[in-house]
Design a protein around this motif. Structure first.
Motif, short mmCIF file in Angstrom:
data_model
loop_
_atom_site.label_atom_id
_atom_site.label_comp_id
_atom_site.label_asym_id
_atom_site.label_seq_id
_atom_site.Cartn_x
_atom_site.Cartn_y
_atom_site.Cartn_z
N ALA A 1 0.82 -1.21 0.00
CA ALA A 1 0.00 0.00 0.00
C ALA A 1 0.86 1.26 0.00
N GLY A 2 2.11 1.14 -0.51
CA GLY A 2 2.95 2.31 -0.60
C GLY A 2 3.93 2.41 0.56
N LYS B 1 2.22 -2.74 10.20
CA LYS B 1 3.12 -1.73 9.64
C LYS B 1 4.35 -2.44 9.09
N LEU C 1 -4.67 -4.68 4.80
CA LEU C 1 -4.23 -3.70 3.80
C LEU C 1 -5.22 -3.65 2.64
N GLU D 1 -2.93 2.10 12.67
CA GLU D 1 -1.48 1.97 12.44
C GLU D 1 -1.18 1.79 10.95
N VAL D 2 -1.92 0.88 10.34
CA VAL D 2 -1.69 0.59 8.93
C VAL D 2 -2.09 1.77 8.05
N PHE E 1 0.52 4.42 8.17
CA PHE E 1 1.89 4.06 7.82
C PHE E 1 2.12 4.08 6.31
N TYR E 2 1.16 3.57 5.55
CA TYR E 2 1.36 3.40 4.11
C TYR E 2 0.88 4.63 3.35
N SER E 3 1.64 4.98 2.29
CA SER E 3 1.41 6.26 1.63
C SER E 3 0.20 6.28 0.69
N MET E 4 -0.33 5.11 0.34
CA MET E 4 -1.42 5.14 -0.63
C MET E 4 -2.80 5.38 -0.01
N TYR E 5 -2.86 5.38 1.30
CA TYR E 5 -4.15 5.65 1.95
C TYR E 5 -4.34 7.16 2.10
#
Lengths: 456, 161
Positions: free
Chosen positions: A176-177, A195, B32, B66-67, B70-74
């Motif tokens: 997800a990036g 994470k 995810l 957290e998820v 953390f991730y840039s696409m959200y």
């Protein structure tokens, strides 16, 4: 579905199909070119896993994700006869700046990856595999899903493959990036829905991997190379053929992504040990008739090489190392004589700052520190003392973090300063000169109070 | 168990399909994907939606937060109908992404992280997207666009609904 083919400039039909092949991503095309012969033979003859491992060791295939660890040796670490679930995982989280080879393998040659992973499952006693692709890879994901469906229908994936009694289920998992998920233990955490923070090693994934089970993770190109190696160019298990394509310690062919200031950017599947000068020629030379200034031969994490060093190097593990850098992921970034090296390093440092997962203090704080200093120097507010601090911070990150991202942030800084330090000094001195020239402000640039104004 | 339903049957079915990929006691592995599916339906992830996804998967809300962070696409705030992700990393930089960025910013009248007033476009700066041989490049939605020039950008944007 039509897939653009134009990024493949040179193919050896190991991982990349050549342009004469019509729709190479289809099962039909793959089979017409020897595809699934290796898997069929293994399943039919119940080839002992140890023989396959020995063949891979003899082929000298080294991990193509960046670390270069011998694939056969890695596969031998798996406790294949131990009870319980085991996993094989493909790392398709391609994100190292300058790298674009796995995307082409996924899009153009998905069945080679499926066959390689299934053979991996057979050898390591794993009945489940996951292909972890970065979240942005929609097209590769769709191509893979379709190819996996074809493979399932043909009996190459799923339950009781070709009546052999061996099961292998393969699934796609999208990220997800997050660049850090290319680190194998961060990838495992991401697969578990956490994470993407790297884990301490040991324990290594071969003993404690996905869900705490024995797991082997290989790069896309590594898995995709396996079927062709076992086919041995017409002679079964003649992995010596692959080895002999390359040079000592660097077996076979490898895909190099040549990008930047070059006439024909693209992926080149060439023999290991090919002189860099030849690769540059294949790529049409430096663009606009300019001179070569520097090359990063393996993605942004490996040390930069001045033209004079890279021009005498060959594209293999030993030669690049002897000349001060590394094969890495095979991402050859070409820079011409007009390139501002301070600006390039600023962008690289910005990347590591952005992508640090934040778990280890030296990396979390250090990458930001590096970026802010380089930005300050590039903006003309740097001092000579900054150059020392830069090196000091880089040296104190290196080797002090859980994973290699910290090292990857430090190495470019060290190598850019080593080879192009004069460009950094010139930017600092240009400002010193200006300040000195304006009355009453002499030495202002060396005043930490001023220097930190830009460091927020 | 869920007092409010925030996702369509189609999205919930898609999440079920994702759950099938993992062992039954490892539902969090689909987190995810579930967040991605929720974002696709709602354009962005509100706190309420993240909590809902956590409930669907069966994990404490904090795991989903957290998820999601953390991730840039959200996207944790609303974005335009089309999200334009421009790569500015080295290979794209060496091949003139500055010009592409300037052109996009002027044409749309927005900077990075901003959305046009009509809600059509959001512009984002992203790290290397692994299409360096086609630099400079960008991603809009699911699609990659490579070897960009101002003229090409005009054509691409014009074709978007």
């Amino acid at each position: 579905m039509e897939i653009e083919f134009n990024t493949v400039r040179k193919a050896y039909n190991v991982c990349l199909p050549d342009s004469s092949r019509d729709q190479p991503w289809t099962l039909k095309s793959y089979q017409a070119n020897g595809g699934y012969q290796a898997l069929e033979k293994i399943l039919r003859e119940k080839t002992p896993a140890s023989e396959i491992i020995e063949a891979l060791k003899a082929s000298n295939l080294r991990g193509r994700g960046g670390a270069g660890f011998p694939v056969g040796v890695k596969w031998s670490f798996m406790p294949r006869d131990a009870d319980g679930q085991k996993y094989v995982i493909c790392n398709s989280d391609e994100g190292e700046p300058g790298t674009c080879k796995d995307r082409d393998i996924l899009r153009l040659n998905p069945h080679a990856l499926i066959e390689g992973m299934t053979i991996g499952g057979y050898v390591m006693g794993a009945t489940v595999g996951y292909n972890y692709m970065r979240g942005e890879f929609w097209q590769p994901y769709e191509v893979m899903e379709r190819a996996m469906k074809e493979a399932r229908q043909a009996g190459y994936l799923g339950h009781n493959l070709l009546d052999s009694g061996f099961d292998f289920n393969l699934y796609s998992h999208l990220g997800a990036g997050a660049y850090i998920c290319g680190e194998e233990t961060a990838l495992l955490n991401s697969l578990e829905g956490l994470k993407g923070e790297p884990r301490f090693k040991p324990p290594f994934p071969a003993t404690f991997g996905l869900y705490g089970k024995p797991t082997t993770i290989n790069n896309t190109e590594s898995f995709a190379s396996v079927p062709a190696i076992l086919r041995g160019n017409g002679k079964w298990m003649n992995s010596q053929w692959f080895k002999d394509l390359g040079v000592e310690n660097s077996g076979g062919v490898k895909v190099f992504s040549v990008t930047g200031h070059v006439k024909l950017p693209g992926n080149y599947e060439i023999k290991m040990g090919t002189p860099f000068s030849e690769l540059l020629k294949m790529a049409g030379g430096v663009w606009k008739g300019r001179k070569l200034k520097a090359v990063i031969p393996g993605g942004s994490s490996v040390p930069v090489m001045p033209a004079i060093n890279i021009m005498k190097a060959n594209m293999d593990y030993d030669s690049l190392q002897q000349n001060g850098s590394a094969v890495g992921a095979g991402s050859v970034i070409i820079m011409d004589e007009t390139t501002d090296m301070v600006k390039v390093l600023e962008r690289i440092s910005c990347f590591y700052f952005e992508e640090s997962c934040g778990q280890c203090t030296p990396c979390r704080e250090g990458t930001g520190w590096l970026y802010r200093i380089i930005r300050r120097i590039n903006n003309g507010h740097g001092t000579m003392a900054d150059l020392d601090t830069l090196l000091d911070v880089a040296n104190r990150i290196e080797g002090r973090t859980i994973c290699a991202l910290g090292d990857a942030a430090a190495w470019p800084v060290q190598s850019f300063l080593k080879h192009f330090g004069h460009e950094f000094e010139a930017k600092v001195m240009a400002m010193d000169g200006l300040y000195a020239a304006s009355a009453g402000r002499a030495g202002a640039a060396a005043n930490p109070a001023n220097a930190t104004a830009d460091s927020a | 168990m869920l007092d409010k339903v925030l996702l369509s049957d189609a999205s919930l079915q898609e999440i079920d399909n994702e759950l099938d990929k993992y062992p039954k006691d490892r539902r969090q592995s689909a987190l995810l994907a579930a967040l991605r599916i929720a974002q696709e339906e709602h354009n962005w992830l509100s706190d309420e939606l993240i909590e809902y996804v956590a409930e669907v998967i069966g994990v404490p809300p904090v795991r989903a937060f957290e998820v999601a962070t953390f991730y840039s696409m959200y996207d944790l705030k609303p974005v335009g109908r089309h999200k334009i992700n421009v790569c500015t990393n080295i290979s794209c930089m060496l091949r003139g992404c500055d010009q592409i960025v300037n052109y996009l910013q002027n044409k749309l009248g927005i900077g990075f992280g901003e959305t046009t007033a009509d809600g059509k476009f959001t512009l984002k700066e992203v790290e290397c997207l692994a299409a360096c041989a086609g630099a400079p490049m960008m991603q809009i939605g699911r699609d990659y666009y490579e070897n960009l020039s101002p003229e090409k950008i005009d054509t691409i944007l014009q074709a978007l609904p």
